[in-house]
Design a protein around this motif. Sequence first.
Motif, mmCIF file in Angstrom:
data_model
loop_
_atom_site.group_PDB
_atom_site.id
_atom_site.type_symbol
_atom_site.label_atom_id
_atom_site.label_comp_id
_atom_site.label_asym_id
_atom_site.label_seq_id
_atom_site.Cartn_x
_atom_site.Cartn_y
_atom_site.Cartn_z
ATOM 1 N N VAL A 10 0.839 -1.207 0.000
ATOM 2 C CA VAL A 10 0.000 0.000 0.000
ATOM 3 C C VAL A 10 0.869 1.250 0.000
ATOM 4 O O VAL A 10 0.634 2.196 -0.766
ATOM 5 C CB VAL A 10 -0.953 0.001 1.215
ATOM 6 C CG1 VAL A 10 -1.633 1.371 1.361
ATOM 7 C CG2 VAL A 10 -2.001 -1.089 1.077
ATOM 8 N N VAL A 11 1.887 1.258 0.851
ATOM 9 C CA VAL A 11 2.743 2.440 0.969
ATOM 10 C C VAL A 11 3.532 2.669 -0.314
ATOM 11 O O VAL A 11 3.591 3.804 -0.826
ATOM 12 C CB VAL A 11 3.700 2.301 2.172
ATOM 13 C CG1 VAL A 11 4.694 3.460 2.206
ATOM 14 C CG2 VAL A 11 2.909 2.261 3.477
ATOM 15 N N THR A 14 1.329 3.869 -3.143
ATOM 16 C CA THR A 14 0.982 5.282 -2.923
ATOM 17 C C THR A 14 2.135 6.190 -3.317
ATOM 18 O O THR A 14 1.953 7.193 -4.009
ATOM 19 C CB THR A 14 0.621 5.530 -1.449
ATOM 20 O OG1 THR A 14 -0.462 4.665 -1.067
ATOM 21 C CG2 THR A 14 0.201 6.983 -1.231
ATOM 22 N N THR A 33 -3.269 12.114 -3.092
ATOM 23 C CA THR A 33 -2.785 10.739 -3.166
ATOM 24 C C THR A 33 -2.142 10.330 -1.851
ATOM 25 O O THR A 33 -2.399 9.245 -1.312
ATOM 26 C CB THR A 33 -1.758 10.595 -4.301
ATOM 27 O OG1 THR A 33 -2.387 10.872 -5.552
ATOM 28 C CG2 THR A 33 -1.179 9.179 -4.337
ATOM 29 N N SER A 34 -1.296 11.207 -1.312
ATOM 30 C CA SER A 34 -0.642 10.936 -0.032
ATOM 31 C C SER A 34 -1.665 10.779 1.079
ATOM 32 O O SER A 34 -1.594 9.842 1.888
ATOM 33 C CB SER A 34 0.323 12.084 0.285
ATOM 34 O OG SER A 34 0.847 11.971 1.583
ATOM 35 N N THR A 36 -4.858 10.025 0.816
ATOM 36 C CA THR A 36 -5.677 8.826 0.607
ATOM 37 C C THR A 36 -4.932 7.579 1.059
ATOM 38 O O THR A 36 -5.508 6.689 1.692
ATOM 39 C CB THR A 36 -6.066 8.694 -0.876
ATOM 40 O OG1 THR A 36 -6.782 9.869 -1.289
ATOM 41 C CG2 THR A 36 -6.939 7.471 -1.103
ATOM 42 N N GLY A 37 -3.645 7.524 0.756
ATOM 43 C CA GLY A 37 -2.836 6.400 1.225
ATOM 44 C C GLY A 37 -2.829 6.311 2.741
ATOM 45 O O GLY A 37 -2.889 5.212 3.318
ATOM 46 N N VAL A 40 -6.007 4.794 3.905
ATOM 47 C CA VAL A 40 -6.042 3.346 3.642
ATOM 48 C C VAL A 40 -5.276 2.575 4.716
ATOM 49 O O VAL A 40 -5.767 1.565 5.235
ATOM 50 C CB VAL A 40 -5.480 3.033 2.242
ATOM 51 C CG1 VAL A 40 -5.318 1.522 2.055
ATOM 52 C CG2 VAL A 40 -6.385 3.604 1.160
ATOM 53 N N LEU A 283 2.024 7.406 6.414
ATOM 54 C CA LEU A 283 2.409 6.235 5.614
ATOM 55 C C LEU A 283 3.704 5.616 6.119
ATOM 56 O O LEU A 283 3.813 4.389 6.281
ATOM 57 C CB LEU A 283 2.555 6.644 4.140
ATOM 58 C CG LEU A 283 1.251 6.917 3.384
ATOM 59 C CD1 LEU A 283 1.529 7.664 2.093
ATOM 60 C CD2 LEU A 283 0.530 5.610 3.090
#
Length: 398
Positions: A10-11, A14, A33-34, A36-37, A40, A283
Amino acid sequence: MTSDALVVAVVLVTFGLLFFNQIRVYPLSRSLTSATGAVVVLAIGAISPDEALASVDTSTLLLLFGMLAHVEALSLSGFYGWAGSYLVDYTGTARRLTVGTLVLAAVLSTFALNDATVLLLTPILVKVVRNADVDPIPPLIAVVLGANIGSVATPLGNPQNAYILNKSGLTSVEFVTHLAPVAFVCLLVAALVLVPITTSGVPLPEVPVPDIDEAWALSSLAFLLATFVFLILFPDTDPGIIAASLGILHISWLQLFRRVPGEDVLHGMDWSIIVLFVGIFILVGSLEQTSLMSIVGGFGDSWRFAGLTFVLSNLISNVPAVVLLSSGVSGDAGWLVLSAVSTLAGNATPIASAATLIVLQQAARRGVDISIVRLLSVGLPVSILTSAIAVFLLHAGI
């Protein structure tokens, strides 16, 4: 318990998406994007809400806030447009413009964020080169090289340096003492590469120099300089507190003495950088208990660590690379190498530095397409050579 493989995937996905501004018809934002990651990794249980809050480096965010306030206030004074137009009229020829752009971008990025420097200078240069019978690429590449190299010199030059100042324990004096000479030597290298590829003697059209509020610009420059001086004079005070305090005083000064509503400055600030960093902090925090962190911590030697920094910066961009690699840094030498190489790696490819992407986007919107092959043919060798020089100089001086 979330598996290591899922968290790492995931990381890294991203971080990989941070390079893209669009996938097919879908626009992408680096900051979103950052963020949203980060959502998640919270959702899958890779990091708890309390751990996520603890992973956010507040001091770095405050330092960035202060610098963004200074840059926006200086921009509103008309300083950047005046400086770029004056440079064109002063240099007069294409080759002088390329070298002058390299130097101006480096100087501006020493005390103000490099992303802001390229964002504000690029449109002016595009306008000039489009109206002249010259190759537009060298001066635009010079903006990239100058901004990235100049930002090496101080902790105020780019976001990753601001983060390193907070995490490393280095003082601003130590930072500048070691890295300013590195930046100077690397700037000479870039000039030696750019001069032969720039057409000489071709005159440039005159450009009207826009109006500038001199009193406003001078006061904004004074606040920028004061921030740097205070960081030097008060090394035991949190740099984020210093920068944010002076940023607020700067906005208050403009509101009181220039009759500029504070909301005008706050509205124009690039808040996406703050959002980007918050997401990256969470993240990277989610990786703390994974096996990846033990691998990152196994590169103690300067040259090996420099190589990892260079490669990772060109895979996931230099800001997330620095935050990720910070857990494996040993000693002041490691922090300085991380700062220099991650920043200089930004000249290698468009992936490594937001400043490079900004120039490509700004130029393309105005009808000047910079070939990736052309960019790589200059930026990659400059990046590799200057990174090696930086490690050598830092290794010799520590």
